[in-house]
Design a protein around this motif. Sequence first.
Motif, mmCIF file in Angstrom:
data_model
loop_
_atom_site.group_PDB
_atom_site.id
_atom_site.type_symbol
_atom_site.label_atom_id
_atom_site.label_comp_id
_atom_site.label_asym_id
_atom_site.label_seq_id
_atom_site.Cartn_x
_atom_site.Cartn_y
_atom_site.Cartn_z
ATOM 1 N N ALA A 19 0.832 -1.199 0.000
ATOM 2 C CA ALA A 19 0.000 0.000 0.000
ATOM 3 C C ALA A 19 0.867 1.250 0.000
ATOM 4 O O ALA A 19 2.012 1.217 0.445
ATOM 5 N N VAL A 20 0.296 2.325 -0.506
ATOM 6 C CA VAL A 20 0.968 3.625 -0.469
ATOM 7 C C VAL A 20 -0.038 4.695 -0.082
ATOM 8 O O VAL A 20 -1.231 4.577 -0.346
ATOM 9 N N THR A 21 0.487 5.727 0.546
ATOM 10 C CA THR A 21 -0.292 6.937 0.748
ATOM 11 C C THR A 21 0.228 7.931 -0.284
ATOM 12 O O THR A 21 1.431 8.090 -0.442
ATOM 13 N N VAL A 22 -0.665 8.546 -1.011
ATOM 14 C CA VAL A 22 -0.288 9.511 -2.043
ATOM 15 C C VAL A 22 -0.682 10.884 -1.508
ATOM 16 O O VAL A 22 -1.857 11.194 -1.369
ATOM 17 N N GLU A 23 0.324 11.709 -1.225
ATOM 18 C CA GLU A 23 0.108 12.958 -0.502
ATOM 19 C C GLU A 23 0.786 14.149 -1.177
ATOM 20 O O GLU A 23 1.154 15.105 -0.520
ATOM 21 N N THR A 24 0.954 14.114 -2.463
ATOM 22 C CA THR A 24 1.639 15.178 -3.179
ATOM 23 C C THR A 24 0.671 16.319 -3.526
ATOM 24 O O THR A 24 -0.486 16.311 -3.107
ATOM 25 N N ASP A 25 1.134 17.302 -4.287
ATOM 26 C CA ASP A 25 0.278 18.422 -4.689
ATOM 27 C C ASP A 25 -0.954 17.921 -5.431
ATOM 28 O O ASP A 25 -0.905 16.937 -6.178
ATOM 29 N N GLU A 26 -2.053 18.641 -5.263
ATOM 30 C CA GLU A 26 -3.333 18.245 -5.868
ATOM 31 C C GLU A 26 -3.221 17.977 -7.362
ATOM 32 O O GLU A 26 -3.815 17.040 -7.877
ATOM 33 N N VAL A 27 -2.455 18.786 -8.051
ATOM 34 C CA VAL A 27 -2.324 18.648 -9.500
ATOM 35 C C VAL A 27 -1.661 17.322 -9.886
ATOM 36 O O VAL A 27 -1.836 16.844 -11.007
ATOM 37 N N ASN A 28 -0.939 16.701 -8.940
ATOM 38 C CA ASN A 28 -0.223 15.454 -9.235
ATOM 39 C C ASN A 28 -0.808 14.217 -8.543
ATOM 40 O O ASN A 28 -0.299 13.121 -8.729
ATOM 41 N N LEU A 29 -1.825 14.398 -7.742
ATOM 42 C CA LEU A 29 -2.362 13.273 -6.968
ATOM 43 C C LEU A 29 -2.767 12.097 -7.841
ATOM 44 O O LEU A 29 -2.363 10.959 -7.597
ATOM 45 N N THR A 30 -3.591 12.363 -8.822
ATOM 46 C CA THR A 30 -4.115 11.285 -9.651
ATOM 47 C C THR A 30 -3.002 10.594 -10.435
ATOM 48 O O THR A 30 -3.009 9.365 -10.579
ATOM 49 N N LYS A 31 -2.042 11.364 -10.901
ATOM 50 C CA LYS A 31 -0.913 10.789 -11.655
ATOM 51 C C LYS A 31 -0.191 9.726 -10.828
ATOM 52 O O LYS A 31 0.024 8.596 -11.292
ATOM 53 N N TYR A 32 0.163 10.068 -9.597
ATOM 54 C CA TYR A 32 0.910 9.121 -8.762
ATOM 55 C C TYR A 32 0.019 8.003 -8.228
ATOM 56 O O TYR A 32 0.474 6.862 -8.090
ATOM 57 N N ALA A 33 -1.221 8.307 -7.946
ATOM 58 C CA ALA A 33 -2.144 7.261 -7.505
ATOM 59 C C ALA A 33 -2.342 6.224 -8.610
ATOM 60 O O ALA A 33 -2.364 5.014 -8.351
ATOM 61 N N LEU A 34 -2.470 6.688 -9.834
ATOM 62 C CA LEU A 34 -2.635 5.776 -10.967
ATOM 63 C C LEU A 34 -1.394 4.901 -11.145
ATOM 64 O O LEU A 34 -1.509 3.692 -11.383
ATOM 65 N N MET A 35 -0.215 5.486 -10.988
ATOM 66 C CA MET A 35 1.019 4.692 -11.062
ATOM 67 C C MET A 35 1.009 3.590 -9.990
ATOM 68 O O MET A 35 1.378 2.445 -10.262
ATOM 69 N N ALA A 36 0.598 3.967 -8.791
ATOM 70 C CA ALA A 36 0.586 3.005 -7.685
ATOM 71 C C ALA A 36 -0.413 1.886 -7.930
ATOM 72 O O ALA A 36 -0.107 0.708 -7.710
ATOM 73 N N VAL A 37 -1.602 2.229 -8.387
ATOM 74 C CA VAL A 37 -2.621 1.210 -8.662
ATOM 75 C C VAL A 37 -2.132 0.265 -9.747
ATOM 76 O O VAL A 37 -2.267 -0.956 -9.630
ATOM 77 N N ARG A 38 -1.558 0.819 -10.796
ATOM 78 C CA ARG A 38 -1.057 -0.036 -11.891
ATOM 79 C C ARG A 38 0.096 -0.924 -11.433
ATOM 80 O O ARG A 38 0.345 -1.965 -12.033
ATOM 81 N N ALA A 39 0.780 -0.517 -10.352
ATOM 82 C CA ALA A 39 1.851 -1.334 -9.789
ATOM 83 C C ALA A 39 1.312 -2.333 -8.764
ATOM 84 O O ALA A 39 2.072 -3.044 -8.113
ATOM 85 N N GLY A 40 -0.025 -2.369 -8.628
ATOM 86 C CA GLY A 40 -0.647 -3.345 -7.743
ATOM 87 C C GLY A 40 -0.784 -2.914 -6.295
ATOM 88 O O GLY A 40 -1.026 -3.751 -5.429
#
Length: 149
Positions: free
Chosen positions: A72-93
């Motif tokens: 699991a990861v917590t994604v806590e970056t700037d709002e403009v980048n949240l979805t980008k990093y969350a999507l990377m994490a989900v695709r990484a399982g």
Amino acid sequence: MKKIRIAQIGVNRYSHALSVFHSIKTLPDIFEVVGYCLVEGEKERFEKELFVFNGYPELTLEEILNDPTIEAVTVETDEVNLTKYALMAVRAGKHIHMEKPGGVSLQAFEELIAEVKAHGNVFHTGYMYRYNPYVQEILQRVKAGELGR
């Protein structure tokens, strides 16, 4: 109970990033905190606030995403980048906790949710219920003594 191996991606001045990391590290029976990753120039921008990460390794984004033992990861970056990093994490399982809001693009957020559903990941987003009208009402009833002590 098996501990959840978790890492954090990002910090943000207006999010609860530091509080979230502090919270997960105070729950050692539940979480094994693997480390954290700073993205988008955050190391330089938040230099004075990073003490919360003391004692935990700074990892690269690739180390977090490519480590199958990090669940699991917590994604806590700037709002403009949240979805980008969350999507990377989900695709990484990874299962994710993502700071609100769900990014700046409804289309990107819908893509994220579709990926979460397709992969069967857990998705959690930060939300404060204190302003929810039902919570406000119940708090008023508690203060008025309507529900007992």
